[in-house]
Design a protein around this motif. Structure first.
Motif, PDB file in Angstrom:
ATOM      1  N   SER A 302      43.429  37.175  29.466  1.00  0.00           N
ATOM      2  CA  SER A 302      44.744  37.656  29.888  1.00  0.00           C
ATOM      3  C   SER A 302      45.859  36.792  29.316  1.00  0.00           C
ATOM      4  CB  SER A 302      44.823  37.653  31.419  1.00  0.00           C
ATOM      5  OG  SER A 302      46.106  38.045  31.859  1.00  0.00           O
ATOM      6  N   HIS A 303      45.727  35.478  29.432  1.00  0.00           N
ATOM      7  CA  HIS A 303      46.763  34.580  28.938  1.00  0.00           C
ATOM      8  C   HIS A 303      46.945  34.728  27.438  1.00  0.00           C
ATOM      9  CE1 HIS A 303      48.127  30.725  27.178  1.00  0.00           C
ATOM     10  NE2 HIS A 303      48.957  30.702  28.216  1.00  0.00           N
ATOM     11  N   GLY A 304      45.839  34.851  26.708  1.00  0.00           N
ATOM     12  CA  GLY A 304      45.938  35.001  25.260  1.00  0.00           C
ATOM     13  C   GLY A 304      46.787  36.189  24.866  1.00  0.00           C
ATOM     14  N   GLY A 358      46.391  39.766  34.638  1.00  0.00           N
ATOM     15  CA  GLY A 358      46.865  38.569  35.312  1.00  0.00           C
ATOM     16  C   GLY A 358      46.510  38.553  36.788  1.00  0.00           C
ATOM     17  N   PHE A 359      46.537  39.707  37.422  1.00  0.00           N
ATOM     18  CA  PHE A 359      46.192  39.813  38.845  1.00  0.00           C
ATOM     19  C   PHE A 359      44.715  39.494  39.063  1.00  0.00           C
ATOM     20  CE2 PHE A 359      44.684  42.454  42.425  1.00  0.00           C
ATOM     21  CZ  PHE A 359      45.445  41.901  43.445  1.00  0.00           C
ATOM     22  N   VAL A 360      43.852  40.034  38.206  1.00  0.00           N
ATOM     23  CA  VAL A 360      42.416  39.767  38.317  1.00  0.00           C
ATOM     24  C   VAL A 360      42.142  38.275  38.152  1.00  0.00           C
ATOM     25  CG1 VAL A 360      40.140  40.294  37.358  1.00  0.00           C
ATOM     26  CG2 VAL A 360      41.903  42.069  37.410  1.00  0.00           C
ATOM     27  N   MET A 361      42.793  37.669  37.162  1.00  0.00           N
ATOM     28  CA  MET A 361      42.650  36.231  36.944  1.00  0.00           C
ATOM     29  C   MET A 361      43.039  35.444  38.184  1.00  0.00           C
ATOM     30  SD  MET A 361      44.890  33.793  34.368  1.00  0.00           S
ATOM     31  CE  MET A 361      46.365  33.939  35.395  1.00  0.00           C
ATOM     32  N   ASP A 362      44.209  35.726  38.742  1.00  0.00           N
ATOM     33  CA  ASP A 362      44.705  34.983  39.901  1.00  0.00           C
ATOM     34  C   ASP A 362      43.748  35.080  41.081  1.00  0.00           C
ATOM     35  OD1 ASP A 362      46.909  34.270  38.458  1.00  0.00           O
ATOM     36  OD2 ASP A 362      48.264  35.727  39.368  1.00  0.00           O
ATOM     37  N   ILE A 363      43.253  36.275  41.348  1.00  0.00           N
ATOM     38  CA  ILE A 363      42.374  36.481  42.506  1.00  0.00           C
ATOM     39  C   ILE A 363      41.064  35.720  42.336  1.00  0.00           C
ATOM     40  CG2 ILE A 363      40.980  38.191  43.728  1.00  0.00           C
ATOM     41  CD1 ILE A 363      43.914  38.244  44.487  1.00  0.00           C
ATOM     42  N   LEU A 364      40.444  35.837  41.163  1.00  0.00           N
ATOM     43  CA  LEU A 364      39.154  35.186  40.944  1.00  0.00           C
ATOM     44  C   LEU A 364      39.278  33.668  40.993  1.00  0.00           C
ATOM     45  CD1 LEU A 364      37.693  37.416  38.071  1.00  0.00           C
ATOM     46  CD2 LEU A 364      36.908  37.311  40.440  1.00  0.00           C
ATOM     47  N   ILE A 365      40.300  33.118  40.326  1.00  0.00           N
ATOM     48  CA  ILE A 365      40.456  31.661  40.311  1.00  0.00           C
ATOM     49  C   ILE A 365      40.845  31.135  41.691  1.00  0.00           C
ATOM     50  CG2 ILE A 365      41.808  29.745  39.363  1.00  0.00           C
ATOM     51  CD1 ILE A 365      41.941  31.229  36.736  1.00  0.00           C
ATOM     52  N   LEU A 366      41.673  31.881  42.421  1.00  0.00           N
ATOM     53  CA  LEU A 366      42.058  31.465  43.770  1.00  0.00           C
ATOM     54  C   LEU A 366      40.835  31.352  44.670  1.00  0.00           C
ATOM     55  CD1 LEU A 366      44.074  30.901  46.045  1.00  0.00           C
ATOM     56  CD2 LEU A 366      44.299  33.379  46.347  1.00  0.00           C
ATOM     57  N   ALA A 424      50.059  45.475  25.689  1.00  0.00           N
ATOM     58  CA  ALA A 424      50.275  45.992  27.046  1.00  0.00           C
ATOM     59  C   ALA A 424      49.175  46.971  27.443  1.00  0.00           C
ATOM     60  CB  ALA A 424      51.646  46.665  27.126  1.00  0.00           C
ATOM     61  N   SER A 425      48.707  47.763  26.494  1.00  0.00           N
ATOM     62  CA  SER A 425      47.657  48.746  26.779  1.00  0.00           C
ATOM     63  C   SER A 425      46.365  48.064  27.210  1.00  0.00           C
ATOM     64  CB  SER A 425      47.406  49.620  25.546  1.00  0.00           C
ATOM     65  OG  SER A 425      48.566  50.332  25.187  1.00  0.00           O
ATOM     66  N   PHE A 426      45.978  47.013  26.502  1.00  0.00           N
ATOM     67  CA  PHE A 426      44.763  46.282  26.867  1.00  0.00           C
ATOM     68  C   PHE A 426      44.940  45.546  28.191  1.00  0.00           C
ATOM     69  CE2 PHE A 426      43.812  46.698  22.294  1.00  0.00           C
ATOM     70  CZ  PHE A 426      42.483  47.108  22.371  1.00  0.00           C
ATOM     71  N   VAL A 427      46.135  45.027  28.442  1.00  0.00           N
ATOM     72  CA  VAL A 427      46.399  44.327  29.702  1.00  0.00           C
ATOM     73  C   VAL A 427      46.232  45.285  30.887  1.00  0.00           C
ATOM     74  CG1 VAL A 427      48.226  43.249  31.083  1.00  0.00           C
ATOM     75  CG2 VAL A 427      47.888  42.553  28.708  1.00  0.00           C
ATOM     76  N   VAL A 428      46.696  46.509  30.730  1.00  0.00           N
ATOM     77  CA  VAL A 428      46.553  47.503  31.798  1.00  0.00           C
ATOM     78  C   VAL A 428      45.111  47.987  31.898  1.00  0.00           C
ATOM     79  CG1 VAL A 428      47.206  49.827  32.549  1.00  0.00           C
ATOM     80  CG2 VAL A 428      48.956  48.253  31.706  1.00  0.00           C
ATOM     81  N   ALA A 429      44.506  48.311  30.752  1.00  0.00           N
ATOM     82  CA  ALA A 429      43.158  48.864  30.744  1.00  0.00           C
ATOM     83  C   ALA A 429      42.166  47.928  31.432  1.00  0.00           C
ATOM     84  CB  ALA A 429      42.715  49.146  29.310  1.00  0.00           C
TER      85      ALA A 429
END
Length: 443
Positions: A302-304, A358-366, A424-429
């Motif tokens: 996501s960050h990349g 970004g949301f998936v990242m935040d939840i998993l790392i949290l 943006a498309s990959f970020v949403v997908a």
């Protein structure tokens, strides 16, 4: 010029498809050629769930960067694209290398290429930024080489093969393991970057050419994160130091978030955002449980994508309006509405908007951080709130706060919109369907 960029974009798109096909067709050793057999050095490439994650991210970033080059690079296109494709090749080599020696070779080749990219094609202070980048990189590479040689000398198998070292690392004397961990951790933290080894990054990100900045911020920073993941997987002693690593990362996250608020220029603000986000990602690695590591890998992906898009957007603002000083930018959305909406989306993805990666990242790392460090694992979220606040403030102040119409020097070309939209498309997908990537890691 156009044919060069089309070739680069096409080659990267083909590679992207090849990665997906290769993952489902086979995993494990892809190539294995002996080079110096007496030392166990060979050209060994392997494909696994981790490398697929990072190669997919790399290919998407380079594809978007190739499209953006139509707008940014008007001269010396052939030589720039030669460096561009060499940078992609060496970067993918780092993530595919099955032995530490080959990883080190590709690591150094990527650094040299990006040094020349900054030095020759960068901004006004490119010489200072490129030399500073090179000094930090040489120090990092030197420490990495020392760590690799110590692994080779003290591992029972006397091999550079990552799998062999991982299987036998427990036999290395504990004191040596601790020394190797500290040496290699510093090497990787320089590349992430983590406070206090971070000062090269804002200069390099700001003075690199536009797509070079996207590559350094989006892809090169993953060298360090990937190295830290290998370090935790290889050395059992790493778990004993995970709390100390986590504490340093939390300090780095808050430091970068606070410094970002004080920045007066968009590119430097995004640079410190990147440092804060990378600290959060490696925090998931330090947790070293299934949730934390999965979140860290998803975070690298996501960050990349997101930071590459934001850096491309920042340089597009500079080229279109002649400045990136926040105090001089008002009402960008009035003259470039489509561009502004894409920037807003990228900002929301960086904050962790639901249905984005970004949301998936935040939840998993949290959850991984809380599981590993109890209440201490919640602290990085407060830095994320700070990040969200100043990013939204930036958009409100520079893009949407004025009825004035700033003078546009050059409107972005359609290929720049295509670059941002593809990311943006990959970020949403993968935000809507996270199991597609998480299943790759699980296998």
């Amino acid at each position: 010029r156009g044919s060069n960029y089309i070739s680069a974009a096409f080659a990267t798109a083909v590679l992207l498809i090849a990665i997906i096909v290769a993952h489902y067709a086979q995993q494990g050793m892809l190539e294995n050629y002996s080079y110096i057999s007496s030392l166990g050095i060979g050209f060994d490439l392997s494909l696994n769930g981790i490398s697929v994650f990072l190669m997919l991210m790399t290919s998407i970033v380079f594809f978007a960067a190739a499209l953006a080059n139509f707008f940014f690079v008007k001269e010396e296109a052939r030589s720039f694209n030669a460096l561009f494709m060499l940078a992609e090749t060496s970067t993918l080599g780092v993530f595919l290398a099955a032995n530490f020696f080959l990883l080190y070779v590709f690591w150094d080749v990527a650094i040299i290429i990006l040094f020349f990219m900054i030095f020759h094609y960068g901004g006004y202070d490119r010489r200072y930024a490129s030399i500073k980048f090179l000094i930090y990189s040489i120090f990092s590479s030197g420490l990495l080489l020392i760590g690799i040689l110590l692994l080779y000398l003290y591992a029972p198998a006397h091999s550079f093969n990552i799998s062999s070292i991982e299987a036998t690392a427990a036999s290395i004397p504990k004191g040596v393991r601790a020394a190797i961990f500290i040496i290699m951790a510093i090497a990787f933290m320089i590349k992430i970057p983590v406070f206090p080894f971070h000062s090269w990054a804002p200069d390099a990100y700001t003075e690199a050419p536009p797509t070079g900045s996207a590559i350094i911020a989006g892809v090169l920073s993953k060298f360090g994160a990937y190295g830290m993941l290998l370090l935790f997987m290889t050395l059992p002693v790493a778990k004993e130091y995970s709390m100390y690593v986590a504490e340093l990362l939390v300090f780095s996250i808050f430091y970068a978030a606070i410094v970002a608020v004080t920045q007066k220029e968009i590119k430097r603000m995004f640079s410190y955002l990147s440092i804060a986000e990378m600290g959060f990602i490696v925090f998931g690695i330090a947790a070293f449980n299934q949730l934390g590591v999965s979140g860290a890998l998803y975070g690298m992906f996501s960050h990349g994508l997101v930071i590459a898009a934001l850096m491309i957007a920042a340089f597009a603002v500079d080229k279109s309006l002649g400045t990136t000083l926040i105090s001089r930018l008002k009402g960008i959305a009035n003259v470039m509405p489509g561009f502004s909406y894409l920037v807003l989306f990228c900002i929301c993805a960086a904050i962790g908007l639901p249905l984005t990666t970004g949301f998936v990242m935040d939840i998993l790392i949290l959850f991984g951080g809380v599981k590993a460090f109890s209440s201490f694992g919640v602290l990085p979220i407060f830095a994320a709130i700070v990040n969200g606040g100043y990013l939204l403030w930036l958009f409100e102040r520079s893009f949407a706060s004025s009825h004035n119409e700033p003078k546009v020097i050059e409107y972005p070309e359609k290929t720049l919109y295509a670059a941002l939209f593809s990311i943006a498309s990959f970020v949403v997908a993968f935000g809507v369907l996270p199991f597609l990537l998480l299943r790759v890691f699980a296998t």
